[in-house]
Scaffold this motif. Structure first.
Motif, short mmCIF file in Angstrom:
data_model
loop_
_atom_site.label_atom_id
_atom_site.label_comp_id
_atom_site.label_asym_id
_atom_site.label_seq_id
_atom_site.Cartn_x
_atom_site.Cartn_y
_atom_site.Cartn_z
N THR A 44 3.99 44.44 39.23
CA THR A 44 5.42 44.45 38.94
C THR A 44 6.01 43.06 39.02
O THR A 44 6.83 42.65 38.17
CB THR A 44 6.13 45.39 39.92
OG1 THR A 44 5.57 46.70 39.81
CG2 THR A 44 7.62 45.45 39.64
N ALA A 45 5.64 42.28 40.06
CA ALA A 45 6.19 40.94 40.22
C ALA A 45 5.78 40.03 39.06
O ALA A 45 6.61 39.27 38.53
CB ALA A 45 5.72 40.34 41.55
N ASN A 46 4.52 40.11 38.62
CA ASN A 46 4.08 39.29 37.49
C ASN A 46 4.81 39.68 36.20
O ASN A 46 5.20 38.82 35.40
CB ASN A 46 2.57 39.44 37.30
CG ASN A 46 1.80 38.74 38.41
OD1 ASN A 46 2.25 37.72 38.94
ND2 ASN A 46 0.64 39.27 38.76
N GLU A 47 5.01 40.99 36.02
CA GLU A 47 5.71 41.44 34.81
C GLU A 47 7.16 40.94 34.80
O GLU A 47 7.64 40.41 33.78
CB GLU A 47 5.69 42.97 34.77
CG GLU A 47 6.46 43.56 33.59
CD GLU A 47 6.56 45.07 33.67
OE1 GLU A 47 7.29 45.66 32.85
OE2 GLU A 47 5.94 45.67 34.58
N SER A 48 7.87 41.06 35.90
CA SER A 48 9.28 40.65 35.96
C SER A 48 9.40 39.14 35.82
O SER A 48 10.26 38.64 35.08
CB SER A 48 9.90 41.10 37.28
OG SER A 48 9.86 42.51 37.40
N ALA A 49 8.54 38.38 36.51
CA ALA A 49 8.62 36.93 36.45
C ALA A 49 8.28 36.43 35.04
O ALA A 49 8.91 35.48 34.54
CB ALA A 49 7.67 36.31 37.48
N HIS A 50 7.30 37.07 34.41
CA HIS A 50 6.92 36.65 33.05
C HIS A 50 8.06 36.89 32.07
O HIS A 50 8.38 36.01 31.25
CB HIS A 50 5.66 37.42 32.62
CG HIS A 50 5.15 37.01 31.28
ND1 HIS A 50 4.61 35.78 31.02
CD2 HIS A 50 5.10 37.71 30.08
CE1 HIS A 50 4.25 35.72 29.75
NE2 HIS A 50 4.54 36.88 29.16
N ALA A 51 8.69 38.06 32.14
CA ALA A 51 9.80 38.36 31.23
C ALA A 51 10.98 37.42 31.46
O ALA A 51 11.60 36.93 30.50
CB ALA A 51 10.24 39.81 31.42
N LEU A 52 11.29 37.14 32.70
CA LEU A 52 12.41 36.25 33.01
C LEU A 52 12.12 34.82 32.58
O LEU A 52 12.99 34.13 32.04
CB LEU A 52 12.70 36.32 34.52
CG LEU A 52 14.06 35.79 34.99
CD1 LEU A 52 15.20 36.53 34.30
CD2 LEU A 52 14.18 35.92 36.50
N ALA A 53 10.89 34.35 32.81
CA ALA A 53 10.54 32.99 32.42
C ALA A 53 10.57 32.83 30.90
O ALA A 53 11.05 31.79 30.38
CB ALA A 53 9.15 32.64 32.96
N ILE A 54 10.09 33.82 30.14
CA ILE A 54 10.11 33.73 28.67
C ILE A 54 11.54 33.67 28.17
O ILE A 54 11.88 32.86 27.28
CB ILE A 54 9.35 34.93 28.06
CG1 ILE A 54 7.85 34.78 28.34
CG2 ILE A 54 9.60 35.03 26.57
CD1 ILE A 54 7.04 35.97 27.86
N GLU A 55 12.43 34.52 28.73
CA GLU A 55 13.83 34.55 28.28
C GLU A 55 14.52 33.21 28.53
O GLU A 55 15.16 32.63 27.65
CB GLU A 55 14.57 35.68 28.98
CG GLU A 55 16.03 35.81 28.59
CD GLU A 55 16.21 36.19 27.14
OE1 GLU A 55 17.24 35.81 26.55
OE2 GLU A 55 15.32 36.86 26.58
N LEU A 56 14.39 32.69 29.75
CA LEU A 56 15.08 31.43 30.10
C LEU A 56 14.49 30.25 29.33
O LEU A 56 15.22 29.39 28.84
CB LEU A 56 14.99 31.19 31.61
CG LEU A 56 15.70 32.23 32.51
CD1 LEU A 56 15.50 31.88 33.97
CD2 LEU A 56 17.19 32.29 32.16
N ALA A 57 13.16 30.19 29.26
CA ALA A 57 12.52 29.08 28.55
C ALA A 57 12.86 29.11 27.05
O ALA A 57 13.12 28.06 26.45
CB ALA A 57 11.00 29.13 28.75
N GLY A 58 12.88 30.31 26.43
CA GLY A 58 13.22 30.40 25.01
C GLY A 58 14.65 29.98 24.74
O GLY A 58 14.92 29.23 23.79
N ASP A 59 15.61 30.44 25.57
CA ASP A 59 17.01 30.06 25.37
C ASP A 59 17.21 28.57 25.55
O ASP A 59 17.92 27.92 24.77
CB ASP A 59 17.90 30.83 26.35
CG ASP A 59 17.92 32.32 26.02
OD1 ASP A 59 17.52 32.69 24.92
OD2 ASP A 59 18.34 33.11 26.91
N MET A 60 16.56 27.97 26.57
CA MET A 60 16.74 26.53 26.79
C MET A 60 16.02 25.70 25.73
O MET A 60 16.46 24.59 25.40
CB MET A 60 16.24 26.16 28.19
CG MET A 60 17.04 26.81 29.33
SD MET A 60 18.84 26.62 29.14
CE MET A 60 18.99 24.86 29.31
N THR A 61 14.94 26.24 25.16
CA THR A 61 14.28 25.52 24.05
C THR A 61 15.19 25.47 22.83
O THR A 61 15.30 24.44 22.16
CB THR A 61 12.96 26.20 23.70
OG1 THR A 61 12.10 26.19 24.85
CG2 THR A 61 12.26 25.50 22.55
#
Length: 509
Positions: A44-61
């Motif tokens: 669960t922790a890997n799934e949540s962290a991965h989704a959050l990191a993709i969202e933030l990294a994509g928006d900032m890119t």
């Protein structure tokens, strides 16, 4: 068999099976539940962290691309439109962005307040957590040009980080490198004594990390058994231990204690009531008390007989000493009346006063011997002053002695030394002035509560040629020897005319 061995075997046979069952049940339950919870938490922790990191990294890119394009051409409307298109999907949740020129003028997006105390820059991105509100990420273009900021509300981040499984309640908290925290999801009904498992995963964006928490293990039948078994073991141990100790030790000891408490010197303890009890050590202890009481009774009888003999002997010795002192005083008085010169009569009187001083101390000591409290100085000095006044020569009949003595108790040795010292001081004063007024005082010591101070004051003791001559030729060595016996310095005040010395006391009457 000793009672300790009996108790050990009984407790071991009763509690060992329960202890083995409890150990195996607890180990099995703990191993299964903990491993299951940890494995589900990792997924669960890997799934949540991965989704959050993709969202933030994509928006900032997307914002980085727009900042670079607008930095080259501020009127590049397509770049702004692409950024707006990226954030349009999250607009309903409150997510927004702003691109500003170096002067702070809005180029694209919606106004966003500047976040206070941004964290360290990670790959050009800085983060600031607004507690209970959301997250602000900022990025700066090349060579300090345009700046872009994006605000992500807590509800949006919670939705992005929500795990796909809902079977278990999870809690998630977003943290930065300054330990600021943004709660994304709280565990329902969390209490301070809950056992929790925690996973901490770095997002790789501006020093942000996601901390995921879940309850360690639910209450199951194995957990209930693991809790109840120690209680059952305690109850069994308490019941069996009480039964064994009470019947083998406590009751016999209670009977033996009653027999010993009723013991009076001279009697013999006979613990018949404990001879049939199963504890062999208690029976042996009762026999020991009986033997000791028999020995004590024999010694008590011997001591009582010896004490009676010693008391009679002591009374006889004191009686003979008192009679001998009276005989000596009478002989001195007889020879004084037959003396052919006044000097010889005065010498006999001086000797008689010193014998009377010793007799006074002895009479008071004999009177206080039964109570053994010590001699009362007030009575001793009062009787001593009366004897000195009664045996004074005709030329000294006008002599006056004033007493101011506190009722202190002292030992016989101290009383003898003080009596002689007072006699010598009064003799010295009357030798200087036959009609002298003498004051004898015993007062508390200011320096030590266990001591008092003797003070003999008279104008006849003021420094002068006659006083110095008498001290040097006759009285000085005697008074110095008495002060050494009292283990204190004898102080003479030549201006006031006073001798004083501290001495040890036993208390007050």
């Amino acid at each position: 068999m000793p009672t300790g061995a009996k108790l050990f075997l009984i407790l071991s046979g009763a509690l060992l099976p329960l202890a083995v069952i409890a150990v195996f049940a607890t180990l099995q339950m703990t191993r299964i539940t903990v491993e299951d919870v940890r494995s589900r938490l990792r997924v669960t922790a890997n799934e949540s962290a991965h989704a959050l990191a993709i969202e933030l990294a994509g928006d900032m890119t997307a914002l980085r691309v727009a900042v670079r394009a607008l930095g080259t051409d501020p009127a590049d409307a397509p770049s702004c439109a692409r950024a707006q298109g990226v954030f349009a999907q999250q607009a309903n949740s409150g997510t927004r962005f702003a691109i500003l020129d170096p002067h702070g003028t809005l180029i694209c997006g919606d106004p966003i307040a500047r976040a206070a105390n941004p964290g360290k820059t990670d790959r050009g991105i800085a983060a600031a957590i607004l507690p209970d509100r959301g997250l602000v990420l900022s990025i700066t273009g090349p060579r300090g040009g345009n700046t872009a900021r994006a605000f992500f509300p807590a509800s949006f981040l919670s939705m992005v980080a929500a795990p796909t499984t809902r079977a278990t309640a999870y809690g998630s908290v977003l943290t930065d490198d300054r330990d600021d925290q943004l709660v994304l999801q709280a565990i329902p009904g969390e209490q301070s004594f809950d056992r929790l498992e925690t996973s901490h995963i770095d997002l790789g964006v501006a020093g942000l990390a996601l901390r995921t928490t879940t309850r360690s293990a639910p209450i199951t039948s194995s957990f209930v058994v693991a809790l109840l078994l120690p209680l059952l073991m305690w109850a069994a141990a308490a019941g069996i231990g009480w039964f064994v100790v009470d019947h083998l030790l406590i009751r016999p000891l209670r009977r033996l204690r009653a027999a010993v408490a009723a013991f009076t010197p001279g009697e013999i303890i006979d613990p018949v009531a404990i001879t049939s009890l199963p504890a062999q050590e208690i029976r042996e202890l009762g026999d020991t008390f009986r033997a000791i009481s028999r020995t004590v009774a024999l010694h008590e009888a011997g001591l009582a007989e010896g004490l009676v003999r010693q008391t009679k002997l002591t009374r006889e010795v004191h009686h003979r000493v008192k009679n001998n002192l009276q005989v000596i005083s009478s002989l001195i008085n007889f020879h004084a009346r037959g003396a052919r010169s006044a000097d010889a009569t005065a010498a006999y009187a001086s000797i008689q006063r010193r014998v009377d001083a010793l007799a006074v101390v002895h009479r008071n000591h004999f009177a206080e011997m039964e109570e053994n409290r010590g001699l009362n100085l007030r009575g001793v000095i009062g009787e001593l002053a009366a004897n000195i006044r009664a045996t004074a020569a005709d030329i000294s009949m006008s002599m006056r002695i004033t007493l101011d003595v506190d009722p202190y108790l002292v030992t016989q040795d101290v009383a003898v030394a003080l009596a002689f010292l007072i006699t010598e001081s009064i003799e010295l004063a009357t030798s200087c002035d036959p009609s002298a007024h003498i004051r004898v005082a015993v007062t508390p010591s200011d320096a030590d509560a266990t001591k008092a101070v003797l003070r003999v004051v008279s104008r006849a003791l003021v420094d002068g040629d006659l006083l110095r001559e008498l001290v040097k030729s006759r009285y000085g060595r005697v008074m110095e020897g008495l002060s050494r016996q009292l283990r204190a310095p004898l102080h003479h005040d030549p201006l006031v005319g006073a001798y004083e010395i501290p001495f040890a006391v036993q208390g007050r009457d």
